[in-house]
Write a protein that holds these residues in place. Structure first.
Motif, PDB file in Angstrom:
ATOM      1  N   GLU A 170      52.691 -58.018-102.318  1.00 27.08           N
ATOM      2  CA  GLU A 170      54.011 -57.422-100.631  1.00 27.08           C
ATOM      3  C   GLU A 170      53.716 -59.183-100.265  1.00 27.08           C
ATOM      4  O   GLU A 170      52.619 -59.964-100.311  1.00 27.08           O
ATOM      5  CB  GLU A 170      53.018 -56.871 -99.462  1.00 27.08           C
ATOM      6  CG  GLU A 170      53.669 -55.805-100.063  1.00 27.08           C
ATOM      7  CD  GLU A 170      54.057 -54.464 -98.885  1.00 27.08           C
ATOM      8  OE1 GLU A 170      54.372 -55.411 -98.067  1.00 27.08           O
ATOM      9  OE2 GLU A 170      53.593 -53.490 -98.974  1.00 27.08           O
ATOM     10  N   TRP A 171      55.187 -59.493-100.534  1.00 25.94           N
ATOM     11  CA  TRP A 171      54.673 -61.322 -99.913  1.00 25.94           C
ATOM     12  C   TRP A 171      55.504 -60.990 -97.923  1.00 25.94           C
ATOM     13  O   TRP A 171      55.332 -60.664 -97.878  1.00 25.94           O
ATOM     14  CB  TRP A 171      56.782 -61.684-100.377  1.00 25.94           C
ATOM     15  CG  TRP A 171      56.735 -61.822-101.530  1.00 25.94           C
ATOM     16  CD1 TRP A 171      57.133 -61.279-102.925  1.00 25.94           C
ATOM     17  CD2 TRP A 171      56.576 -63.085-102.060  1.00 25.94           C
ATOM     18  NE1 TRP A 171      57.572 -61.384-104.268  1.00 25.94           N
ATOM     19  CE2 TRP A 171      56.623 -62.954-103.582  1.00 25.94           C
ATOM     20  CE3 TRP A 171      55.726 -64.153-101.705  1.00 25.94           C
ATOM     21  CZ2 TRP A 171      56.329 -64.042-104.960  1.00 25.94           C
ATOM     22  CZ3 TRP A 171      55.576 -65.751-103.064  1.00 25.94           C
ATOM     23  CH2 TRP A 171      55.612 -65.293-104.602  1.00 25.94           C
ATOM     24  N   HIS A 172      54.872 -61.642 -97.981  1.00 20.80           N
ATOM     25  CA  HIS A 172      54.896 -62.427 -96.346  1.00 20.80           C
ATOM     26  C   HIS A 172      55.338 -63.967 -95.946  1.00 20.80           C
ATOM     27  O   HIS A 172      55.197 -64.873 -96.922  1.00 20.80           O
ATOM     28  CB  HIS A 172      53.279 -62.937 -95.908  1.00 20.80           C
ATOM     29  CG  HIS A 172      52.641 -60.971 -96.144  1.00 20.80           C
ATOM     30  ND1 HIS A 172      52.663 -60.420 -94.908  1.00 20.80           N
ATOM     31  CD2 HIS A 172      52.295 -60.802 -97.310  1.00 20.80           C
ATOM     32  CE1 HIS A 172      52.301 -59.243 -95.721  1.00 20.80           C
ATOM     33  NE2 HIS A 172      52.005 -59.194 -96.678  1.00 20.80           N
ATOM     34  N   ASN A 186      48.351 -56.903-102.568  1.00 18.61           N
ATOM     35  CA  ASN A 186      48.378 -55.802-103.200  1.00 18.61           C
ATOM     36  C   ASN A 186      50.349 -56.041-103.328  1.00 18.61           C
ATOM     37  O   ASN A 186      51.472 -55.003-103.670  1.00 18.61           O
ATOM     38  CB  ASN A 186      49.472 -54.687-101.994  1.00 18.61           C
ATOM     39  CG  ASN A 186      47.669 -54.588-100.886  1.00 18.61           C
ATOM     40  OD1 ASN A 186      46.498 -53.945-101.672  1.00 18.61           O
ATOM     41  ND2 ASN A 186      47.828 -54.647 -99.509  1.00 18.61           N
ATOM     42  N   LYS A 243      52.392 -64.389-100.927  1.00 20.39           N
ATOM     43  CA  LYS A 243      51.830 -62.872-101.845  1.00 20.39           C
ATOM     44  C   LYS A 243      50.825 -62.644-101.480  1.00 20.39           C
ATOM     45  O   LYS A 243      50.046 -63.482-101.700  1.00 20.39           O
ATOM     46  CB  LYS A 243      52.723 -63.240-103.555  1.00 20.39           C
ATOM     47  CG  LYS A 243      53.141 -61.742-104.124  1.00 20.39           C
ATOM     48  CD  LYS A 243      53.256 -61.528-105.787  1.00 20.39           C
ATOM     49  CE  LYS A 243      53.980 -61.060-105.683  1.00 20.39           C
ATOM     50  NZ  LYS A 243      53.894 -61.109-107.603  1.00 20.39           N
ATOM     51  N   LYS A 245      60.222 -57.705 -91.510  1.00 19.07           N
ATOM     52  CA  LYS A 245      59.843 -57.286 -93.358  1.00 19.07           C
ATOM     53  C   LYS A 245      60.473 -58.622 -94.039  1.00 19.07           C
ATOM     54  O   LYS A 245      61.387 -58.899 -93.949  1.00 19.07           O
ATOM     55  CB  LYS A 245      60.347 -55.978 -93.327  1.00 19.07           C
ATOM     56  CG  LYS A 245      60.550 -55.173 -94.238  1.00 19.07           C
ATOM     57  CD  LYS A 245      60.227 -53.767 -94.094  1.00 19.07           C
ATOM     58  CE  LYS A 245      59.761 -53.422 -94.997  1.00 19.07           C
ATOM     59  NZ  LYS A 245      59.557 -53.068 -96.117  1.00 19.07           N
ATOM     60  N   GLU A 288      62.374 -57.777 -97.474  1.00 18.05           N
ATOM     61  CA  GLU A 288      62.850 -56.033 -98.191  1.00 18.05           C
ATOM     62  C   GLU A 288      62.948 -56.813 -99.447  1.00 18.05           C
ATOM     63  O   GLU A 288      62.654 -55.657 -99.687  1.00 18.05           O
ATOM     64  CB  GLU A 288      64.150 -56.039 -97.394  1.00 18.05           C
ATOM     65  CG  GLU A 288      64.340 -55.369 -95.587  1.00 18.05           C
ATOM     66  CD  GLU A 288      65.007 -54.668 -94.988  1.00 18.05           C
ATOM     67  OE1 GLU A 288      66.402 -55.002 -95.244  1.00 18.05           O
ATOM     68  OE2 GLU A 288      64.755 -54.005 -94.445  1.00 18.05           O
TER      69      GLU A 288
END
Ligand code: SF4
Length: 511
Positions: A386-388, A384, A381, A454, A456
């Protein structure tokens, strides 16, 4: 101790991301053995590409970074308590940075500790020796191949080979059978360590210890050397091949050790390791903790980024079908074993906890026409929130055999991606419902992470990162149809032919 901690962190990162030179050489040999244009050659091409991507990205070769196991030799007087603390810190840091997947799960509650620490994790063995330096070796052995370890208690009856007695002939039968029973589920082509004798525990320990030998070494015990050569020659005639797709390269290394035993016991234990054979070692200055030398890295390092075999094999592969998820029953029924599917759209991860959950609960999203991916990714994470995806290859599918058919029918799922294939219950469900099993290349975690464009979303994160349901948008995700809706299974076919070949050894070799 600060330098020692840094050295352990470096060792962990290198082991997870950089395949040792002796293993690279064995993979090149397998590629030379394999016939160009076959599905096995295609898989080896993907494996090569994955190794070079892991080199380049400094990211895990496979998403299952396994059970970290340290074998450490120390001079008399070294402070093992402090060294252990430093190793635990290094493990925690490597997990936080996405070089290790959080893999330590409470066996009763199923709760993931999140940092790879917990009772029994990691495994650390210390031994004293008379040298001044410290020798640390680490193996990251994943669950898929760990589940294919096997122990025999002689005398016993062996499928395809009959009675295995308490003699060399019986030992040979056990070892060849161990390779047969693994099929492609341990991400063949693999390496085996074998322990003969001891008690149940020391026999298994000896088998795992053998995996710390260099692939190129020669056994100093003449009888064991001959046995290793015998196994290599015959196991590679079983025709199991890479990923169990059928082929020439099934076993890349066999190392055998022996212990004395009790007169009443006779164990033969086999530790199976996948092609992603991540074990490295270092020698350290015992005063400073600094790395003096890397082990298993002698000889030239093979750079797989220069390898062109994937292109050659792409040119020779079978029918290619591009599909966009969600998929219709008609599209699925058109697919046949051997087709290469290129998937676009959103796929959803699901492994043990999700399948168990879905049997009794509603799905968190509409799964009609959707694709389930048997995968426990490494995720990070960012600041921000957001997961990667750091690594995302397939996990062993056979564990979902009790659930898969029912779950597909209940939710209208059309395709399942995994590795190693599934059994008759799932095959029947694919036929009745109109479903397909797609085999991705086990261990190719960087190759598949690159197809994920991505993240989602995620559901059921309370099961832990590897077990949650991740919704992943993919482009150009390639996998091979190995079980179709017409009752065909490449896995059942390879199992049958390899068992026939194993049985032939009984007549030709064991007389
Ligand atoms: S390569 Fe296969 S068996 Fe090995 S750790 Fe990865 S998924 Fe497991």
């Amino acid at each position: 101790m600060k330098k020692f901690r840094e050295s352990m962190y470096t060792l962990i990162v290198e082991t997870s991301t950089n395949l040792p030179n002796d293993v690279r050489r064995a993979i090149v040999k397998a590629k030379e053995q394999e016939n160009a244009g076959t599905t096995a050659a295609l898989a080896l091409g993907t494996i090569s590409k994955n190794i070079s991507m892991a080199d380049y990205n400094v990211s895990p070769i496979c998403q299952d970074t396994g059970m970290p196991t340290f074998e450490i030799k120390v001079p008399v007087g070294a402070n093992q308590i402090e060294m252990k603390k430093a190793i635990l810190d290094a493990i925690e840091k490597a997990t936080k940075n996405g070089n290790l997947r959080p893999n330590s799960v409470d066996s009763l509650t199923g709760e993931n500790s999140g940092n790879n620490l917990g009772p029994g994790t990691p495994i650390i063995h210390f031994e004293q020796w008379e040298k001044d330096e410290i020798d640390v070796r680490l193996i990251l052995k994943g669950g898929g191949c760990e589940n294919k370890n096997i122990q025999y208690s002689l005398p016993t009856e062996i499928e395809g080979l009959g009675r295995a007695g308490r003699d060399l002939d019986g030992i040979r039968k056990c070892i060849l059978h161990s390779v047969y029973q693994a099929q492609g589920q341990g991400c063949s082509a693999g390496f085996i360590g074998v322990g003969i004798g001891g008690d149940r525990i020391s026999s298994y320990s000896l088998a795992k210890e053998q995996l710390f030998r260099s692939v190129d070494d020669v056994n100093v015990n003449e009888n064991l050397r001959k046995l290793e050569e015998y196994v290599m020659e015959h196991a590679n005639q079983l025709g199991i091949g890479t990923m169990g797709f059928g082929g020439e390269a099934t076993l890349l290394g066999c190392k055998i050790g022996a212990l004395n035993r009790l007169p009443a016991s006779f164990f033969v234990s086999v530790a199976y390791n996948c092609w992603a054979f991540r074990r490295l070692g270092v020698t350290l200055d015992s005063t400073t903790g600094e790395i003096k030398e890397w082990l298993y890295q002698d000889g030239d390092k093979i750079d797989f980024s220069q390898d062109k075999s994937e292109v050659t094999n792409q040119e020779n592969k079978g029918r290619e079908v591009v599909l966009q998820a969600p998929i219709t029953e008609e599209q699925i029924r058109d697919l046949k074993v051997g087709d290469v599917v290129i998937l676009n759209g959103t796929i959803h991860t699901g492994r043990d906890a999700i399948h168990h959950h879905l049997v009794e609960h509603d799905a968190p999203i509409d799964l009609n026409g959707q694709v389930i991916y048997h995968c426990g990714p490494v995720m990070l994470k960012d600041e921000n929130g957001e997961w990667h995806v750091k690594a995302a290859g397939p996990t062993t599918s056979i564990r979902e055999e009790p659930y898969q058919g029912d779950v597909m029918k209940k939710f209208g799922i059309r395709a399942v991606i995994g590795k190693g294939g599934m059994g008759p219950k799932t095959l029947k469900a694919l036929q009745e419902h109109g479903g397909v099993y797609l085999n991705a290349i086990g261990g190719a975690a960087q190759y598949y992470a690159d197809c994920i464009k991505k993240v989602e979303g995620v559901d059921l994160l309370e099961f832990g990162i590897p077990e949650a349901m991740w919704h992943l948008r993919v482009e150009g995700f390639a996998a091979i149809v190995t079980m179709d809706s017409h009752g065909n299974s490449l896995h059942a076919d390879v199992d049958k032919t390899s068992l026939e070949k194993l049985s032939q050894f009984k007549e030709k070799v064991f007389k």
